[in-house]
Write a protein that holds these residues in place. Sequence first.
Motif, PDB file in Angstrom:
ATOM      1  N   ALA A 174       0.812  -1.223   0.000  1.00  0.00           N
ATOM      2  CA  ALA A 174       0.000   0.000   0.000  1.00  0.00           C
ATOM      3  C   ALA A 174       0.839   1.264   0.000  1.00  0.00           C
ATOM      4  O   ALA A 174       0.439   2.277  -0.575  1.00  0.00           O
ATOM      5  N   LEU A 175       2.021   1.226   0.615  1.00  0.00           N
ATOM      6  CA  LEU A 175       2.827   2.438   0.772  1.00  0.00           C
ATOM      7  C   LEU A 175       3.937   2.583  -0.258  1.00  0.00           C
ATOM      8  O   LEU A 175       4.428   3.692  -0.482  1.00  0.00           O
ATOM      9  N   SER A 176       4.331   1.489  -0.898  1.00  0.00           N
ATOM     10  CA  SER A 176       5.545   1.526  -1.723  1.00  0.00           C
ATOM     11  C   SER A 176       5.390   2.335  -3.009  1.00  0.00           C
ATOM     12  O   SER A 176       6.371   2.898  -3.509  1.00  0.00           O
ATOM     13  N   ALA A 180       2.107  11.130  -1.278  1.00  0.00           N
ATOM     14  CA  ALA A 180       1.175  11.520  -0.220  1.00  0.00           C
ATOM     15  C   ALA A 180       1.604  12.813   0.444  1.00  0.00           C
ATOM     16  O   ALA A 180       2.756  13.236   0.365  1.00  0.00           O
ATOM     17  N   VAL A 181       0.639  13.429   1.118  1.00  0.00           N
ATOM     18  CA  VAL A 181       0.900  14.453   2.119  1.00  0.00           C
ATOM     19  C   VAL A 181       0.516  13.814   3.451  1.00  0.00           C
ATOM     20  O   VAL A 181      -0.574  13.259   3.589  1.00  0.00           O
ATOM     21  N   TYR A 182       1.430  13.862   4.413  1.00  0.00           N
ATOM     22  CA  TYR A 182       1.204  13.157   5.668  1.00  0.00           C
ATOM     23  C   TYR A 182       1.387  14.100   6.844  1.00  0.00           C
ATOM     24  O   TYR A 182       1.918  15.217   6.723  1.00  0.00           O
ATOM     25  N   LEU A 183       0.923  13.647   7.999  1.00  0.00           N
ATOM     26  CA  LEU A 183       0.976  14.448   9.218  1.00  0.00           C
ATOM     27  C   LEU A 183       1.665  13.655  10.319  1.00  0.00           C
ATOM     28  O   LEU A 183       1.355  12.477  10.542  1.00  0.00           O
ATOM     29  N   THR A 198       7.116  12.140  -2.383  1.00  0.00           N
ATOM     30  CA  THR A 198       7.087  12.259  -3.835  1.00  0.00           C
ATOM     31  C   THR A 198       8.051  11.252  -4.440  1.00  0.00           C
ATOM     32  O   THR A 198       8.771  10.544  -3.721  1.00  0.00           O
ATOM     33  N   SER A 199       8.100  11.186  -5.751  1.00  0.00           N
ATOM     34  CA  SER A 199       9.041  10.278  -6.402  1.00  0.00           C
ATOM     35  C   SER A 199      10.479  10.658  -6.061  1.00  0.00           C
ATOM     36  O   SER A 199      11.346   9.798  -5.898  1.00  0.00           O
ATOM     37  N   LEU A 243      -2.777  12.559   5.220  1.00  0.00           N
ATOM     38  CA  LEU A 243      -3.767  13.593   4.915  1.00  0.00           C
ATOM     39  C   LEU A 243      -4.367  13.398   3.525  1.00  0.00           C
ATOM     40  O   LEU A 243      -5.576  13.506   3.344  1.00  0.00           O
ATOM     41  N   GLU A 244      -3.504  13.133   2.544  1.00  0.00           N
ATOM     42  CA  GLU A 244      -3.952  12.899   1.168  1.00  0.00           C
ATOM     43  C   GLU A 244      -2.987  11.898   0.536  1.00  0.00           C
ATOM     44  O   GLU A 244      -1.778  11.952   0.793  1.00  0.00           O
ATOM     45  N   ASN A 245      -3.505  11.020  -0.291  1.00  0.00           N
ATOM     46  CA  ASN A 245      -2.622  10.080  -1.008  1.00  0.00           C
ATOM     47  C   ASN A 245      -2.923  10.116  -2.494  1.00  0.00           C
ATOM     48  O   ASN A 245      -4.053  10.404  -2.915  1.00  0.00           O
ATOM     49  N   TYR A 246      -1.904   9.855  -3.292  1.00  0.00           N
ATOM     50  CA  TYR A 246      -2.001   9.902  -4.759  1.00  0.00           C
ATOM     51  C   TYR A 246      -1.200   8.746  -5.347  1.00  0.00           C
ATOM     52  O   TYR A 246      -0.207   8.302  -4.767  1.00  0.00           O
ATOM     53  N   ASN A 247      -1.623   8.290  -6.524  1.00  0.00           N
ATOM     54  CA  ASN A 247      -0.860   7.228  -7.165  1.00  0.00           C
ATOM     55  C   ASN A 247       0.418   7.782  -7.784  1.00  0.00           C
ATOM     56  O   ASN A 247       0.620   8.995  -7.872  1.00  0.00           O
ATOM     57  N   ALA A 248       1.271   6.884  -8.214  1.00  0.00           N
ATOM     58  CA  ALA A 248       2.619   7.262  -8.660  1.00  0.00           C
ATOM     59  C   ALA A 248       2.623   8.147  -9.898  1.00  0.00           C
ATOM     60  O   ALA A 248       3.634   8.826 -10.168  1.00  0.00           O
ATOM     61  N   ARG A 249       1.537   8.194 -10.670  1.00  0.00           N
ATOM     62  CA  ARG A 249       1.515   8.966 -11.915  1.00  0.00           C
ATOM     63  C   ARG A 249       1.254  10.460 -11.690  1.00  0.00           C
ATOM     64  O   ARG A 249       1.497  11.277 -12.581  1.00  0.00           O
ATOM     65  N   VAL A 250       0.779  10.820 -10.507  1.00  0.00           N
ATOM     66  CA  VAL A 250       0.481  12.222 -10.224  1.00  0.00           C
ATOM     67  C   VAL A 250       1.782  13.015 -10.148  1.00  0.00           C
ATOM     68  O   VAL A 250       2.755  12.580  -9.534  1.00  0.00           O
TER      69      VAL A 250
END
Length: 278
Positions: A174-176, A180-183, A198-199, A243-250
Amino acid sequence: MINKEIKLNDLLKIHDLENVRIKLNKFNGVDDPIDLFQKDPDLVNNQWLFWREKRRFFNVGQIAINLIRVQGDVYLLTTIKRVTKELGLENNINYEGEELDRYQPFFGRVLVKFHENFSTTVVGAAQIINQMVVSQLLPDVYTNQGFPGYDSVCLSYSELKSALERYKSEWIAALSNQKAVYLIRDKCNGKVYVGSATSQKGMLLNRWKSYMANGHGGNKSLKNLVMTRGFDYVKKYFQYSILENYNARVDDSLILKRETWWKNTFDSRNPKFGYNDN
């Protein structure tokens, strides 16, 4: 083909059972040992195993097998120790023991079925070990904490460290590959740190691994905190959420913009409220 039951001692192959005692740990009305095991295995493998009030459960030289109830009649083997010293009754832990290394590959991985029909918590192995049937040998240390979804991640330092270091496959997957933006929240003083994965920073898995390694992940303010308060402060008080998560293509630029928005929202650059330094 007849499936023969595998008994616990088929794995352990202990010959002198008269010198072995088994501790059965269950919910005590306050704490569930299976939950504590996942947060801090040493707690159940020392304090729960070697706790007593008046009755003497072990003698020096005996072997102590620790089992904790998972649910119903299913127990998890967590450690096997030889008792090396008896301590005074003023301590919560009334014995010392050394772990028997030859059994280490089984710790946290062997589930056994056993129907208990007595009230005592410590029993001679000769009485019950042949009633203990191996129900499962797990590929890794037991966890009942599958990945709960990105919106539900909220972990203490020890819980996150356990999820990453014990290679819980759902968490790693799930994390690899997630940006994301995390807190990070300091539960002692309420301050927060907003970060991004980020990448360029190795995605969320590698970013959080860096915090597990040193407590600060390279952030200047967190470095100062670790230097002044110690790594143990982080281990005791820090909590990690997404806080927010995005797939690797973003694109990374979007992640950084959202990171800035959250920093402004929490006012986390203000030393009164947060640990962000830029």
